[in-house]
Write an enzyme that holds these catalytic residues in place. Structure first.
Site, PDB file in Angstrom:
ATOM      1  N   GLN A 154      43.786  13.880  56.211  1.00  0.00           N
ATOM      2  CA  GLN A 154      42.568  12.758  56.200  1.00  0.00           C
ATOM      3  C   GLN A 154      41.783  13.103  57.643  1.00  0.00           C
ATOM      4  O   GLN A 154      42.256  12.659  58.425  1.00  0.00           O
ATOM      5  CB  GLN A 154      42.583  11.743  55.805  1.00  0.00           C
ATOM      6  N   ALA A 161      39.624   4.303  48.042  1.00  0.00           N
ATOM      7  CA  ALA A 161      40.683   5.154  48.214  1.00  0.00           C
ATOM      8  C   ALA A 161      39.153   6.036  49.168  1.00  0.00           C
ATOM      9  O   ALA A 161      38.005   5.172  49.033  1.00  0.00           O
ATOM     10  CB  ALA A 161      41.061   6.107  47.284  1.00  0.00           C
ATOM     11  N   HIS A 162      39.791   6.959  49.051  1.00  0.00           N
ATOM     12  CA  HIS A 162      39.364   7.791  50.356  1.00  0.00           C
ATOM     13  C   HIS A 162      38.034   8.404  49.984  1.00  0.00           C
ATOM     14  O   HIS A 162      37.616   8.655  48.135  1.00  0.00           O
ATOM     15  CB  HIS A 162      40.482   9.301  50.670  1.00  0.00           C
ATOM     16  N   ASN A 163      36.809   8.488  50.144  1.00  0.00           N
ATOM     17  CA  ASN A 163      35.488   9.115  50.786  1.00  0.00           C
ATOM     18  C   ASN A 163      34.105   7.913  49.134  1.00  0.00           C
ATOM     19  O   ASN A 163      33.583   8.605  49.104  1.00  0.00           O
ATOM     20  CB  ASN A 163      35.822  10.184  49.768  1.00  0.00           C
TER      21      ASN A 163
END
Length: 356
Positions: free
Chosen positions: A200, A241-243
């Site tokens: 990441q 979560a990511h993004n």
């Protein structure tokens, strides 16, 4: 504990309200209508609380003009248009704040870190290389700021918070205990029956006046950053979560989970335990009721639900059976049955009319 006492005229000025009663009445504390004593101030948030207000021992009531006229047993008032907002403002003045400034001797701070002179760094805090901590920010004990993390002015970071992934916090951000900001997102590429970890490489950007509760996880992006815009409030036990991007002034209640790369608009409200799938867009001014599952994009403002409200147990069991039976019937068959029933109804109506 700090002792907070104010004269009534001081409090009225703080909320820009009209004072009715003794200007030098000394107020010792904020309290609920039920628990308030003679030196306390409370608020009346609507007519449904009038009976409780009449019976309250509070020395001062925050009310609207219309409610004030119905409270004959009380003498001291602050009259405002929005009592609940006035109450919220006053809580800041009765709050016990961390007034200490400086760096505790047990803190470990990298030489390259920049710490404002009027910040407070608590015991056993670890601050990595090239970190920045702004003016008047309070960082409580056992917080860890990893390398290249930036924290703005007037922030409050509670004990045992971890901020990593080169995250950037703007001003007046509050983060409560045991939350992790910038941890590794859940990214894996499946190949030949195995999960291959995706590093990441993004970060987390948090805007002004954001509040994040305890035991939350906000993951850094895979490539693009995870972004929490100004004024967002997040309850305890929330996973982002990511993004993910969350628009201004959106509120997210406890136990919500938002999957990766979802974009949420401004002024949304997510009630408790809402789940959101990844890679969808949610418009501004959307409300999602508790325990709903959001499985596709929402393009129009409004309130949406997918959870089922409670039944008495036996009714719930019967309902589940009927739902399963319904699921086994093809939709085309149901449509044909409904069309047939409609034709029969129309035939009966026609017969009855002809007999008249």
């Amino acid at each position: 504990m700090t002792s907070h006492q104010f004269y009534l005229d001081e409090l009225a000025q703080l909320v820009q309200g009209e004072l009715i009663g003794q200007s030098k009445f000394k107020v010792a504390a904020l309290a609920s209508l039920e628990q308030a004593q003679a030196q306390d101030i409370s608020f009346v948030n609507g007519e449904k609380y009038l009976q409780e207000a009449q019976a309250s021992k509070a020395g001062v009531l925050i009310v609207t003009a219309a409610l004030k006229d119905q409270l004959s047993h009380h003498q001291n008032f602050i009259v405002v248009d929005h009592p609940y907002l006035a109450f919220a403002i006053l809580t800041h003045h009765f709050e016990d704040k961390v007034l200490k400034r400086g760096i505790e001797v047990t803190a470990q701070i990298a030489d390259s870190a920049i710490i404002a002179e009027n910040a407070y760094i608590g015991h056993y805090v670890v601050i990595g290389e090239n970190c920045v901590v702004g003016d008047n920010t309070v960082i409580q004990s056992h917080v860890h700021l990893d390398h290249d993390v930036e924290v703005g002015k007037d922030c409050f970071i509670d004990s045992h918070v971890m901020i990593t992934g080169k995250s950037k916090l703007a001003n007046r951000v509050r983060i409560h205990s045991n939350t992790v900001i910038g941890g590794e997102g859940f990214g894996f590429a499946p190949y030949q029956g195995k999960w291959n970890r995706i590093v990441q490489l993004g970060s987390v950007q948090i805007g002004n006046d954001v509040r994040i509760g305890s035991n939350c996880s906000i993951d850094r992006g895979a490539l693009d950053d995870t972004i929490i815009h100004d004024g967002v409030i997040i309850d305890n036990l929330v996973q982002i979560a990511h993004n993910v991007q969350i628009g201004e002034n959106t509120a997210i209640a406890a136990k919500c989970g938002i999957a990766g790369s979802t974009v949420i608009g401004k002024n949304c409200v997510f009630a408790g335990a809402v789940g959101v799938v990844g890679h969808i867009n949610i418009a501004d001014n959307v409300t999602i009721t508790g325990m709903s599952m959001v499985s596709k994009s929402i393009s129009e403002a409004g309130s949406y639900s997918s959870g089922t409200g409670q039944f008495e147990t036996n009714k719930w069991k019967r309902t589940v059976v009927r739902l399963r039976q319904l699921a086994d019937v093809p939709l085309t068959k149901l449509v044909k049955q409904i069309d047939h029933m409609q034709a029969q109804i129309e035939s009966i109506e026609s017969t009855l009319k002809s007999r008249k």
